[in-house]
Design an enzyme around this catalytic site. Structure first.
Site, PDB file in Angstrom:
ATOM      1  N   ASP A   8      -0.009   0.161  -2.218  1.00  0.00           N
ATOM      2  CA  ASP A   8       1.172   0.381  -1.373  1.00  0.00           C
ATOM      3  C   ASP A   8       1.014   1.728  -0.670  1.00  0.00           C
ATOM      4  O   ASP A   8       0.938   2.769  -1.323  1.00  0.00           O
ATOM      5  CB  ASP A   8       2.435   0.365  -2.244  1.00  0.00           C
ATOM      6  CG  ASP A   8       3.718   0.360  -1.429  1.00  0.00           C
ATOM      7  OD1 ASP A   8       3.646   0.165  -0.203  1.00  0.00           O
ATOM      8  OD2 ASP A   8       4.791   0.546  -2.027  1.00  0.00           O
ATOM      9  N   ASP A 103       1.534  -2.607   5.157  1.00  0.00           N
ATOM     10  CA  ASP A 103       1.265  -1.439   4.315  1.00  0.00           C
ATOM     11  C   ASP A 103       1.122  -1.736   2.829  1.00  0.00           C
ATOM     12  O   ASP A 103       1.063  -0.810   2.024  1.00  0.00           O
ATOM     13  CB  ASP A 103       2.347  -0.377   4.527  1.00  0.00           C
ATOM     14  CG  ASP A 103       3.732  -0.860   4.106  1.00  0.00           C
ATOM     15  OD1 ASP A 103       3.915  -2.078   3.970  1.00  0.00           O
ATOM     16  OD2 ASP A 103       4.619  -0.014   3.915  1.00  0.00           O
ATOM     17  N   GLU A 104       1.054  -2.991   2.446  1.00  0.00           N
ATOM     18  CA  GLU A 104       0.844  -3.282   1.024  1.00  0.00           C
ATOM     19  C   GLU A 104       0.132  -4.613   0.842  1.00  0.00           C
ATOM     20  O   GLU A 104       0.224  -5.512   1.675  1.00  0.00           O
ATOM     21  CB  GLU A 104       2.165  -3.259   0.246  1.00  0.00           C
ATOM     22  CG  GLU A 104       3.156  -4.314   0.644  1.00  0.00           C
ATOM     23  CD  GLU A 104       4.376  -4.347  -0.264  1.00  0.00           C
ATOM     24  OE1 GLU A 104       4.232  -4.164  -1.494  1.00  0.00           O
ATOM     25  OE2 GLU A 104       5.483  -4.569   0.258  1.00  0.00           O
TER      26      GLU A 104
END
Length: 359
Positions: A8, A103-104
Site C-alpha cells: 500500500d 496505489d495498492e
C-alpha cells in the site's frame, strides 16, 4: 502455505505531488476538488491528517479543520504512469499480482525463490525498489491469507511493514476488532455490537449457523475471518462486478423533478461506459445511489436483465422516500454485471515441501 504481501503506497497522490513540487513538503496538502465546487478530498498527506482531514471528506469541511490546507487538483495521468512503474517492480518477483487500485495490490510470492523465499525479505526488497524507481515510500503487510495481509499493511505506516506468521494468527485474531476486517463497515459493526460482537474472540464463541441466520452468506465469511481463515487466492485479472457513474452536485437539490433533470446525462454516460468496458457482459441489477447533506447515503437496487431507463427513475422515486427532509448532494446510477466465469469451481493446488525461509 501461501505467502501473501499487501503493498500500500503511503498517501500516494499527495506523495507524488510532494515529490514533483518540493515546496509542498512539510505543509498540509490534499488532492481533491475545489471547495467552491463542492469537491471531495481524494487523499491527503500526514501533515493534513493531524488536523483530522481524511479521504472522502468534503473539501470545504477539510478547510474548516485545517485553514492552511493546500488543495491540489490532481494529475491522474501522472499517477497512472507512476502506478505502472510500481507494477513493473512487482512483476520482478511474481506474476500473481492483484491490483486493488492505483496505489495498492496483493502479491502471492509463495513460489518466489528470491531472497531465499522469505516473504519478509521480498517485501523489504520490493519497498526498497519502489523508492529507488519512484522516490515514493510504500508500506506492506505479510501474512498467509489476504485479509490479514491487508490489515498488517496498516500496522506500521508509513514506510514500514508488519508480518503475521502462521503461528501468530490465533492470538492476533483473538483481539482483532471486527471493524478492522475488510468488508465490515460502520453499519455492520454497529449491528454486530448490538449482539455483543466486537472482537473476533466474540465471534469465535458463536456458531456459523447462528451468524448465517442473522447475516446470510456474509455471516459464514465473518465466522471464517474470525478464525483467521480466508481461502481466496490472488486474482491477477480481477473481474469487474459493476459499472457506475455519479456526480456531486454544485448545490443541494430536494425534489424528484430536480433529480430528473440530472438523470439523462448520468444514464447516457453510464451507457457509454458499458459499451466501452462491459459490452459483452450481461447485467443482473440496476442501482440508484443518493448521498444526502449529512453525508449519509442510501442505495436502491432491483434485479434486471437489461438496462431499463424507466427502472432507474422508479428506483430514484423509491430512494427519495428515504430523504427525510435532507438535501441531496450526490446522485449516482450503476449496473451489476454477471460473472464471465462459467462452471467455475474451487481449485486447490498442493505444493510440495519447499526449502526456504518461509515468512
Amino acid at each position: 502455505m501461501k505467502k501473501i504481501i499487501h503493498v500500500d503506497m503511503d498517501c500516494f497522490f499527495a506523495a507524488v505531488e510532494m515529490r514533483d513540487f518540493p515546496e509542498l513538503r512539510g505543509k498540509p496538502i490534499a488532492v481533491g476538488g475545489r471547495s467552491d465546487r463542492r469537491g471531495v478530498i481524494s487523499t491527503c498527506n500526514y501533515e493534513a491528517r493531524k488536523f483530522g482531514v481524511r479521504s472522502a471528506m468534503a473539501s470545504a469541511y477539510a478547510l474548516k479543520l485545517c485553514p492552511d490546507l493546500i488543495l491540489v487538483p490532481g494529475r491522474m495521468s501522472v499517477y497512472k504512469e507512476v502506478s505502472a512503474q510500481i507494477r513493473e517492480v512487482f512483476a520482478r518477483y511474481t506474476e500473481l499480482i492483484e491490483p486493488l487500485s492505483l496505489d495498492e495490490a496483493y502479491l502471492d510470492v509463495s513460489d518466489c525463490t528470491q531472497h531465499q523465499g522469505s516473504a519478509t525479505l521480498i517485501a523489504e526488497a520490493i519497498r526498497r525498489e519502489i523508492f529507488e524507481v519512484t522516490g515514493l515510500t510504500a508500506s506492506a503487510g505479510i501474512a498467509p491469507v489476504k485479509f490479514l495481509a491487508k490489515i498488517a499493511s496498516d500496522l506500521n505506516k508509513p514506510n514500514g511493514q508488519y508480518v503475521i506468521t502462521p503461528q501468530m494468527i490465533p492470538e492476533f485474531v483473538k483481539t482483532l476488532a471486527l471493524i478492522k476486517i475488510p468488508g465490515v463497515g460502520k453499519v455492520t459493526a454497529a449491528k454486530l455490537e448490538t449482539m455483543g460482537l466486537i472482537t473476533c474472540a466474540d465471534v469465535q464463541a458463536c456458531s456459523r449457523q447462528s451468524l448465517m441466520e442473522r447475516f446470510g452468506k456474509f455471516g459464514g465469511v465473518l465466522y471464517d475471518r474470525a478464525q483467521g481463515i480466508d481461502p481466496r487466492g490472488i486474482s491477477p485479472h480481477r473481474e469487474r462486478k459493476s459499472v457506475g457513474v455519479e456526480t456531486t452536485l454544485a448545490k443541494d437539490i430536494y425534489t424528484y423533478e430536480q433529480c430528473q433533470a440530472v438523470m439523462p446525462q448520468l444514464i447516457q454516460e453510464l451507457s457509454g461506459r458499458i459499451s466501452r468496458s462491459a459490452k459483452s457482459r450481461r447485467i443482473h441489477k440496476q442501482v440508484v445511489k443518493l448521498k444526502f447533506d449529512d453525508f449519509k447515503q442510501t442505495t436502491i437496487e432491483q434485479r434486471s436483465d437489461e438496462v431499463s431507463v424507466k427502472l432507474f427513475y422508479d428506483l430514484l422515486k423509491q430512494a427519495l422516500e428515504r430523504r427525510a427532509g435532507r438535501g441531496i448532494r450526490l446522485l449516482g446510477v450503476s449496473v451489476g454485471l454477471e460473472s464471465e466465469a462459467v462452471g467455475a469451481g474451487l481449485d486447490e493446488e498442493v505444493h510440495g515441501a519447499q526449502m526456504d525461509l518461509g515468512f
